[in-house]
Design an enzyme around this catalytic site. Structure first.
Site, PDB file in Angstrom:
ATOM      1  N   HIS A  27     -30.110  -6.235  -3.207  1.00  0.00           N
ATOM      2  CA  HIS A  27     -28.903  -6.350  -4.031  1.00  0.00           C
ATOM      3  C   HIS A  27     -29.062  -7.354  -5.164  1.00  0.00           C
ATOM      4  O   HIS A  27     -28.417  -7.207  -6.207  1.00  0.00           O
ATOM      5  CB  HIS A  27     -27.706  -6.731  -3.162  1.00  0.00           C
ATOM      6  N   GLY A  28     -29.877  -8.373  -4.975  1.00  0.00           N
ATOM      7  CA  GLY A  28     -30.041  -9.324  -6.066  1.00  0.00           C
ATOM      8  C   GLY A  28     -30.993 -10.437  -5.719  1.00  0.00           C
ATOM      9  O   GLY A  28     -31.157 -10.812  -4.557  1.00  0.00           O
TER      10      GLY A  28
END
Length: 487
Positions: free
Chosen positions: A317-318
């Site tokens: 996701h990041g």
């Protein structure tokens, strides 16, 4: 190009009309050109990254299919290296370089580059193709244009659903005729997705951003309200995108996989992940959890495999600690649930919870929602300083007033309505309740199907009222992008 933009309002009908007017043999060209234009509307130069991975994976698929077992693995590794390498450079290099500099006092240079929109999504879709060809579940696609369209199909290019080649590739060869029911159903799904995005998600964002941008200025009750609102904001934002993507594809006759299934009705974290971002959770199950050994290995190894999957999911996701913590929390939830399954079942039986199923189910749903919402705090707290994140969590227990003060007008307006008008706050609550009522109805009946049985005047009255509701209640200031575009 954003789905909630004037540009898309023009782009979508023009492309769809041309699609049905063109001969079938030219349609893939139109869709590929439209998809390139759609993606280049964000940042044109980054289409070269897509072109690079498309060429690599196209030839890798053919070579995997035609090679012996040993060479198959080499070509698969080459494909994985190319795709993960692009992710590593654009998404993770600066994060790990910065951590090295901080931890070991080095001077590793950072790259001044922007993350391409939706890079993780189309990378995972491309990787699923080579995985399936390697496993023999999908024949290598010889038509370069069709394969390119598989990776770049504009409805789900930026934020999914992450499709498998078995589901979508063959559909590009099918001659789709104009079908009124398909078009009507697809447009309705798009409208529902737009409602969730611009009416609910973007309205809740007003409250959420106000608190999370300045978390130290608010007491615990304000943070709780913002956290709960963010749970619904991110659901409406992301599932809204998926609905628009699935609906726009359906209008042209394509079927994309379902990506959300009332996740906040889940009675456990494992059920939540069977209902939330289904295309990603099944991707990790099939291509990471099972290859690691899944639950076919010893119990401790199986639990470790599960935790690793969610740790990687957080990193997917990041490139920031808040996402890693979020993934680790969900991994911990699942491992803890499995380890404590027997004693929890015994306690529930001991107190007679199984004799009151509605209460038992309600407690399970509420508990799951609370755990998910707590984890969302880290997901939303996009701060590079972990101390700030922990101080934010600690603040949840601070500043709670007496019951009398809590219900005073001044306190309620300042810390619950967050300075917004009371009508604005209760409108947001009413919209969440309305959405959940629709979800409850759809447990047994399809709203789109039910509408098709109604008289013409009823259907068009509903359509008109719904469109007016979007225009009247929607938040169109600055055209906020979808949250998952950053991934």
């Amino acid at each position: 190009m954003l789905f909630n933009s004037i540009e898309f309002l023009i782009f979508f009908p023009v492309v769809t009309i041309l699609y049905f007017l063109l001969e079938h043999r030219y349609r893939w060209m139109l869709l590929l050109a439209a998809s390139c234009y759609f993606y280049m509307a964000f940042r044109p130069i980054y289409i070269l990254i897509l072109a690079f991975t498309i060429v690599i994976d196209y030839y890798a698929g053919i070579l995997i299919e035609e090679s012996t077992a040993e060479k198959k693995k080499r070509y698969l590794i080459l494909s994985i290296f190319a795709n993960v390498g692009v992710l590593a450079v654009f998404k993770y290099y600066n994060f790990f370089a910065a951590e090295l500099n901080t931890t070991f006092n080095t001077d590793t240079p950072l790259l001044n580059i922007l993350l391409p929109v939706g890079l993780s999504f189309h990378t995972f879709q491309a990787m699923s193709y080579t995985f399936e060809v390697y496993r023999g579940n999908q024949k290598a696609e010889r038509h370069f244009g069709i394969y390119s369209l598989y990776v770049m199909f504009y409805p789900q290019l930026v934020a999914g659903p992450i499709e498998r080649p078995q589901n979508i590739l063959h559909q590009f060869y099918v001659k789709h005729k104009f079908d009124y029911e398909q078009v009507r159903s697809g447009l309705l799904l798009m409208a529902w997705g737009m409602f969730k995005k611009v009416v609910i998600a973007d309205r809740l964002a007003i409250f959420v951003n106000q608190v999370f941008d300045y978390p130290t200025q608010y007491p615990g009750p304000s943070l709780v309200v913002a956290a709960v609102f963010f749970s619904f904001q991110i659901f409406c934002d992301f599932s809204g995108y998926s609905d628009i993507a699935i609906g726009s594809a359906q209008v042209m006759g394509f079927t994309l996989m379902k990506n959300f299934d009332r996740p906040y009705s889940s009675k456990s974290i494992s059920e939540f992940w069977r209902r939330w971002h289904i295309s990603l959770s099944t991707w990790f199950r099939d291509y990471l959890y099972i290859p690691l050994g899944g639950n076919r290995v010893g119990r401790n190894r199986a639990l470790l495999n599960l935790f690793i999957v969610f740790l990687v999911s957080g990193l997917w996701h990041g490139a920031n600690w808040n996402y890693i913590i979020w993934g680790a929390l969900h991994g911990f939830y699942l491992v803890f649930a499995l380890v404590t399954q027997k004693p929890r079942t015994y306690i529930q039986s001991l107190v007679g919870m199984d004799r009151v199923p509605w209460l038992h189910n309600g407690i399970q749903v509420l508990t799951t929602f609370v755990l998910v919402t707590f984890a969302w705090i880290f997901f939303r707290a996009d701060y590079y300083n972990t101390d700030i994140m922990w101080n934010l969590v600690k603040s949840l227990g601070k500043g709670w007033p007496s019951v009398q003060e809590f219900f005073s007008t001044q306190y309620f307006m300042e810390n619950i309505c967050l300075g917004q008008k009371r009508r604005t706050f209760f409108t947001a609550i009413a919209l969440i309740v309305f959405m959940e009522m629709v979800h409850h109805f759809q447990k047994k009946n399809s709203l789109r199907l039910s509408l098709s049985y109604q008289p013409l005047w009823v259907r068009w009255s509903f359509y008109s009222i719904f469109v007016l509701a979007i225009l009247y209640l929607g938040v169109f200031d600055n055209t906020p992008q979808f949250i998952y575009f950053q991934f």
